[in-house]
Design a protein around this motif. Structure first.
Motif, short mmCIF file in Angstrom:
data_model
loop_
_atom_site.label_atom_id
_atom_site.label_comp_id
_atom_site.label_asym_id
_atom_site.label_seq_id
_atom_site.Cartn_x
_atom_site.Cartn_y
_atom_site.Cartn_z
N GLY A 118 -25.01 -78.48 -38.91
CA GLY A 118 -25.22 -79.76 -39.58
C GLY A 118 -24.03 -80.18 -40.40
N ALA A 178 -22.93 -81.72 -44.76
CA ALA A 178 -23.35 -81.78 -46.15
C ALA A 178 -22.75 -82.97 -46.88
CB ALA A 178 -22.96 -80.48 -46.87
N PHE A 237 -26.90 -83.05 -35.35
CA PHE A 237 -27.27 -82.26 -36.53
C PHE A 237 -28.68 -81.68 -36.38
CE2 PHE A 237 -24.55 -83.98 -40.32
CZ PHE A 237 -23.40 -83.75 -39.59
N TYR A 282 -29.39 -81.34 -42.43
CA TYR A 282 -28.54 -82.17 -43.28
C TYR A 282 -28.72 -81.69 -44.71
CZ TYR A 282 -27.03 -86.30 -45.97
OH TYR A 282 -26.43 -87.15 -46.88
N ARG A 283 -27.64 -81.18 -45.29
CA ARG A 283 -27.68 -80.76 -46.69
C ARG A 283 -27.37 -81.97 -47.57
NH1 ARG A 283 -23.55 -78.03 -50.70
NH2 ARG A 283 -25.00 -77.84 -52.43
N THR A 293 -22.72 -73.57 -46.77
CA THR A 293 -23.17 -74.92 -47.08
C THR A 293 -22.05 -75.89 -47.44
OG1 THR A 293 -23.81 -73.95 -49.21
CG2 THR A 293 -25.57 -74.44 -47.67
N THR A 326 -23.19 -76.05 -42.70
CA THR A 326 -23.13 -77.48 -43.02
C THR A 326 -21.76 -77.80 -43.61
OG1 THR A 326 -24.15 -77.11 -45.21
CG2 THR A 326 -25.62 -77.67 -43.39
#
Length: 482
Positions: free
Chosen positions: A15, A17, A86, A89-90, A381, A426
């Motif tokens: 994903g 961030a 993705f 999604y952060r 992340t 992410t």
């Protein structure tokens, strides 16, 4: 005998961030109050970002006030995230959008409705939200009226915020991060952004007056708030999963001099390991207690705090990784910059325009280091490269970013082959946004180019970079094609 070669597991969470204060904009829309991020004026790599408690838009430009306008483009942006493929999604939820002053007893419904729409859009595309509760978005009122996280009352305000979100999104969000880069409060630069602390004499983000007693009191209060949030969240939904999030500044000794090696160990313990130890193991480690004693650092630990920390440990470990630095006893060693803190220059590494060293192999080392210490599932992340992208004939050719990410993802694969349980990635960032350290948009990180300059001018058009298409293929092949 053939060597086993493992790759990314099925269901790996690929994903990107962002953080609310860096992308959303709409800083005073629909009842939102100002955050501490909204009080930082624009800067550059050479010009520090000033902090102004009295926000005056007629005299200053505040980049977070407009961000890159995710608030009004979220449908378009999430559709682009989905196009990339993705899985996760952060994002963060902007605290003063829900509690404008932070001290109210009832939330701002208009703010919640915005996130209702964001989560509905993510669900439409099958994207899992990974939500950071606190990503440097403390209501400015709590800074001015309470002194930020130094005041124990901030814990109750935070828990009220957390409970509203846990109950409203108990069937929508599974993964929660109570605090972004919580260990930044082990450094003086963390006072403002992470602690909401503005000591007398501090005028800008880069040169902050420090009071270690207050800073570590704020950090302790965040540890307690995190533990309480974990326990509360598990009562509301036992399926919730909580993670620590560490700004991991991996460090090497500049030389094999024993003094350099010892200093490196001490730096790693304090900056990287202490916060992880508290949130993952539930106790302050021995070296932290000795550090406090040696440096005459005092803060209140109330009855029951230690039991809370022991019970409220996290389920997974997440961290940001951008660069590595060296540590040395030499006073005249060449220096480099970095995320939150710099260090001695590594002669074997190249650096970005902002003087952040590029070290893909260090990511494999870090993953092994962390997994060996905690044995918890890991998410990366944040990981990415800030660069001055240029728009040419409607395209952005960011081969340098592709190379950076390719080399880091390959080291992630090797760490998985080492036996590390890595479950998600992410990169920073899903789209262009406002840089925290400088306030620039032109220090770009995203897969998606946003037409906006450092002065706030531009059409806000979203343009897919070359890295967008490259990362789309990486996700589609589950990391087998880099």
């Amino acid at each position: 005998m053939e060597q086993c070669r493992k790759s990314f597991p099925e269901g790996f969470l690929w994903g990107g961030a962002t953080a609310a204060n860096q992308v959303e904009g709409a800083w005073d829309a629909d009842g939102k109050g100002p955050s501490l991020a909204d009080a930082m004026v624009a800067g550059t790599h050479q010009l520090p970002r000033r902090i102004t408690l009295e926000i005056d838009e007629s005299r200053n430009y505040y980049p977070s006030h407009s961000g890159t306008d995710f608030y009004h483009h979220y449908k378009e942006d999430i559709a682009l995230f989905a196009e990339m493929g993705f899985k996760v999604y952060r994002m963060s939820i902007n605290w003063p959008r829900i509690f404008p002053k932070g001290t109210e007893t009832e939330p701002n419904e208009a703010g919640l409705q915005f996130y209702d729409k964001v989560f509905a859009e993510l669900k439409k595309y099958g994207i899992e939200p990974l939500v950071t509760l606190y990503h440097n978005e403390m209501p400015l009122n709590m800074v001015t009226a309470m002194g930020g996280w130094v005041d124990r009352r901030s814990i109750d305000c935070y828990l009220r915020f957390a409970e509203v979100l846990f109950r409203r999104y108990k069937d929508v969000v599974k993964y929660w991060i109570p605090f972004n880069e919580i260990n930044d409060l082990t450094t003086a630069v963390g006072n403002w952004n992470h602690g909401g602390i503005l000591n007398h004499g501090t005028e800008d983000f880069s040169h902050q007056v420090d009071d270690p007693d207050k800073r570590y009191a704020a950090l302790h209060n965040q540890f307690v708030a995190s533990a309480k949030a974990v326990l509360l969240g598990r009562q509301i939904n036992p399926e919730f999963r909580f993670g620590t999030m560490i700004c991991h500044i991996t460090v090497y000794p500049l030389t094999c001099r024993p003094e350099d090696v010892l200093l490196t160990q001490q730096e790693d313990q304090l900056r990287n390991c202490m916060s992880g130890d508290v949130q993952c193991k539930g106790v302050y480690p021995y070296y932290a207690k000795r550090y406090f004693e040696r440096n005459h650092i005092h803060f209140d630990v109330e009855p029951g705090d230690e039991e809370l920390l022991r019970r409220g440990t996290v389920d997974f470990y997440s961290f940001s990784y951008y660069m590595t630095n060296c540590v040395t006893a030499q006073k005249d060693a060449a220096q480099v910059s970095g995320n939150i803190m710099g260090g001695a220059k590594n002669p074997y590494l190249k650096a970005t325009e902002w003087n952040w060293q590029i070290d893909p192999v260090g990511l494999r080392y870090t993953l092994n280091h962390v997994y060996d210490r905690y044995g918890l599932p890991i998410m990366i992340t944040e990981n990415g490269m800030g660069a001055r992208d240029t728009l040419q004939d409607g395209r952005v050719h960011d081969d340098y970013r592709i190379q950076y990410l390719r080399e880091h993802i390959e080291q992630m694969r090797l760490a998985i082959d080492d036996g590390v349980e890595l479950i998600g990635y992410t990169p920073w960032s899903a789209m262009d946004l406002v840089s925290v350290s400088t306030g620039e948009v032109e220090k770009r990180y995203g897969f998606i180019y946003v037409d906006k300059d450092n002065a706030g001018s531009g059409t806000l058009e979203r343009i897919r970079k070359d890295s967008f298409y490259w990362y789309k293929n990486v996700i589609a092949t589950n990391g087998s094609e880099l």
